[in-house]
Every structure is written in structure tokens, then in C-alpha cells.
Design an enzyme around this catalytic site. Sequence first.
Site, short mmCIF file in Angstrom:
data_model
loop_
_atom_site.label_atom_id
_atom_site.label_comp_id
_atom_site.label_asym_id
_atom_site.label_seq_id
_atom_site.Cartn_x
_atom_site.Cartn_y
_atom_site.Cartn_z
N GLN A 7 -6.03 -1.75 -0.24
CA GLN A 7 -5.87 -0.96 0.55
C GLN A 7 -7.15 -0.08 1.04
OE1 GLN A 7 -5.10 2.99 -1.33
NE2 GLN A 7 -4.88 4.33 0.40
N GLU B 91 -0.40 7.50 -7.76
CA GLU B 91 -0.43 8.47 -7.32
C GLU B 91 0.69 9.63 -7.49
OE1 GLU B 91 -0.71 8.30 -2.71
OE2 GLU B 91 -2.68 7.61 -2.95
N LYS C 218 0.85 -0.58 -1.09
CA LYS C 218 1.53 0.18 -1.60
C LYS C 218 2.28 0.06 -1.65
CE LYS C 218 -1.11 4.39 -0.43
NZ LYS C 218 -1.13 5.03 -2.05
N GLU D 280 3.46 12.04 -7.26
CA GLU D 280 3.92 12.48 -5.50
C GLU D 280 5.49 13.30 -6.35
OE1 GLU D 280 4.04 10.25 -2.07
OE2 GLU D 280 2.27 9.35 -2.56
N GLU E 11 -9.39 10.14 -7.50
CA GLU E 11 -10.20 11.36 -7.47
C GLU E 11 -11.05 11.58 -9.24
OE1 GLU E 11 -7.72 14.26 -5.03
OE2 GLU E 11 -6.43 12.11 -5.30
N HIS F 144 -6.84 16.61 -1.98
CA HIS F 144 -6.65 15.28 -2.04
C HIS F 144 -7.43 14.72 -0.80
CE1 HIS F 144 -5.06 11.02 -2.79
NE2 HIS F 144 -5.04 10.69 -1.33
N ASP G 179 6.24 7.91 3.20
CA ASP G 179 4.92 9.16 2.28
C ASP G 179 4.07 9.48 3.60
OD1 ASP G 179 3.67 9.82 -0.01
OD2 ASP G 179 2.75 7.70 -0.43
N ASP H 168 3.44 6.77 -6.28
CA ASP H 168 2.87 6.04 -5.51
C ASP H 168 1.79 5.05 -5.88
OD1 ASP H 168 2.83 4.84 -2.91
OD2 ASP H 168 1.71 6.25 -2.31
N ARG I 288 -6.24 0.10 -5.04
CA ARG I 288 -7.37 0.05 -3.71
C ARG I 288 -8.32 -0.28 -3.51
NH1 ARG I 288 -4.56 5.46 -3.14
NH2 ARG I 288 -4.66 6.49 -4.79
N THR J 77 6.76 1.73 -5.71
CA THR J 77 7.33 2.38 -6.48
C THR J 77 8.02 3.24 -7.67
OG1 THR J 77 6.66 2.99 -3.88
CG2 THR J 77 7.68 5.12 -4.72
CA CA Z 1 0.92 8.47 -1.87
#
Ligand code: CA
Length: 448
Positions: free
Chosen positions: A259, A218, A272, A220, A392, A153, A146, A252, A256, A276
Site C-alpha cells: 500500500q 481492518e 486491498k 469494519e 495503529e 483512524h 470501501d 478489509d 501495508r 475481503t
Molecule cells: Ca478499509
Amino acid sequence: MNSMNLDRTHDAAVKSWLASANLPHGDFPLQNLPYAIFRRKGYAEEFRAGIALGDQVIDLAALLRERCLNGLAMQAAIACTQPALNEFFAMGPDAWRILRQAIFALFEAPTGNASTMPDTDVLRRCLVPQALVEYSLPARIGDYTDFYTSIDHARNIVKLLRPDAALSPNFQWMPIAYHGRVSSIGTSGQQVRRPLGQRLAAGRSMPDVSACARLDYELELGIFIGVGNPQGEPIPVTHAEQHVFGLCLLNDWSARDIQMWESTPLGPFLAKNFATTISPWIVTMDALAPFRHAWERPADEPQPLAYLDAPANRSEGSIDIHLEVWLESERQRTNDAPATRLSRTSFRHQYWTVAQMVAHHTVGGCNLNSGDLLGSGTISGPTAAEAGALIELTAAGKTPVALGNGEARSFLEDGDTVLMKGWCERPGFTRIGFGENRGEVTPARAVS
Ligand code: CA
């Protein structure tokens, strides 16, 4: 990767004899022809490769049984009867293009020369309605990497999480990435159980183990490697795209709070690796050819080192793929209320290109294999509304987004479905789309 690669299969004037392929805003016109691994729901039959056209799946195994293909196209279709696309990927760009051209010829509307008209009765027997199929992962994915290639971002995340810090100085010199987890990759429709994990609550000195309270997505793109490279032999940026088969939508999922506590010093791990989700359809680099744009690096920013720089990458390295994220809450679903669009952006804003990711991944001699998956990293555009993750959009939970039915979200709640869409359009060309990528959040297991 230049306009010389356009051929008849990109000609917007050509229609299909299959009516559903010609709808003006459809994802799967004759000019797209993306691949998935499918089977008919409720049948005891093998998974195999199909190509989307309109609202149907072209069953390549059926085309072979009906003897509709020959030569290299037939050989390529034989590889497509496997329950994963790896063997077809490994055949390389010539085989990919020959099969695309053969399928295009079979399904294009006749233009008056009766002697070349395909037998549509036979071909209709090779179609399965998309509504009646189920999908499997498109390839046996050996490795998943990844990336982290959106500067917008990266800047947003730095601002939110470490206001005193600057963008990491390596970001503008290399496409940053980590090695991810393959076992938990699933296809659209995946049920994602809210993960448990260690979290350090604000003001506490000792972590606890509990359900993730800051679950995020996320936005992607997934990049499927078609042809690999031998260990010790880097792929030059000039050849990188010949190793790439195509792109899909990728979510993804990210915890948080887990993380934040685990990422120093080695980066993402349990935050993570629980899930996925990728879309079933892979849109080929051939189909994306009309939507290429110049890749620009502002003159006052670091210019790419030689191994990441090439004239073709400068002139057409970026791809304008429109992307949207939608959220459908359980209450919206129950009340038949419309889902809420959270953001929209384009892949063309990405700081590094697909070719640069492949070149950088292999520069030290790492070998890629057919079927390897690369994530682009979260795709956020230059404005706040173009952010590709809730962290975000909500300023790390401080400014929840309204769903329009009285509900609001700081982070994902149980029962939420995250829906991603992508498409390309350009005057003079036929719009092509990626279909959908859906995943639903289910409640955490109890902490034992
Ligand atoms: Ca990612």
C-alpha cells in the site's frame, strides 16, 4: 430510523419456545433474526436463505413446504429460496418487516391463549443446527465500495505515515471512499494467502517483488444495499436507510508495505484486492432499531452540507455496535491456549453515518443495486486501545502487541486467525449479536 419503528419484535419480554434463543448472552435471540445463505454440510442440496435463532437456522424453504406462511410473508420467503438474497432485498422494507413479524410470531413462546399456539413439532422440522451448516456469500455482490469514515483512524494513520501532514481537508466534508474488488470477497472461515507484490524497502531506490511483510486486518462493518436507485437519481439522506437491508462484520485485509508504495497518486489497489472477509449473518436495520443514538458534529467542526444533513440523521443516525478483534496464533491453537483480544470499540464513534455514506455515494447520479456492499472503513475509537488495525495498535510495527503466551505481533504471521465479533446491548432491550467473522493467514506462494 426513529423510535416509532419499534414494534412487538423488539419487546424484551417476549421469549421463544426454542430454549437456545433465550440464553442471556446469546447472539441470536428472537429479537435479532439475521439472514444468511446456507446449506447442510455434506448434502447435495442448494444454497438458500436461513434466519438464525439460538443455535439453529430457520430454513425458510422448509417453512414454505410446511405451509407456515401466507400473504406477503410467503412471497418474501419464496424470494429467500434463491441461492442469494438479491431478490428478497429488492422487495423492500415492507416485505422485510412482514417476514420478520411472521417469523417472530411463529417462534415466540405461547402466552396462554391456546388457540394461537404454533405447532412446534412442525416448526422443529424447519430447523437445522448451525453446527451442521456451511455458508455462502449472502448476495450476488455487483459492486463493493470501501469508505474511510473514522476520524480517529484517519488521524492515527496521518500521524504514523506522514507526521508532517494534516488530516486531509476533505475528510470533514464528505465520507471518503474508493471502489473495491468483488471477486475476492469471501465468507467467514476464508483462508487468506499472504499476497506478493511490489514493495520499496527503506533506503532503496528500486522496488522488489516479494511476500507482503506487513499484513494487517481492518475492523469494519459491511453495509448491504437492499433497494437500489435508478442512474441519475440520487438517494436523499432522508430516505437513505430505506435502501439499506442490514449490516455484517467485514475484515478489509491490507498489505501495508504494498500500500505504501502503490497508493500515490490513485489510492489502494493490490494492497486491498487479494481478500475481503465478511461474516455470514446480516443483522437487519429493523433489528438494530433499539440501538440508535444521536449523531453529533462538534460545533467547531464543519457542519454537513445540506445533502448530508437531516433531523433524523442528527437525532438517531449513529448505531452503538460494540466490536472486538481477537487474534489466535497457530501456537495458541495448537496448545489450546485462549485467543488474545487485541481491541474493542464501538461503531457509534464513526464520523459519518450509514445514511450519509449512501447519500454521498449517489449524489452524482451513481446507481446502487440490490446486493451492493459498502465497507464502513476501519472503525477506530478515540483511545489508543480502540484501534481497528494493527498498524495503529503497534505504531506501524514499532511497538508489538503481546499475545500473552510469549508471542508478540507487529503485523500478522502465517497461521494467525483474525476473529471479529460484534453485538448491541441497551437497558430495557434484548442483546443481539453478529456472530463471528474469521479468517486465517496462509503462507505466500514462492516468487517465480
Ligand atoms: Ca478499509
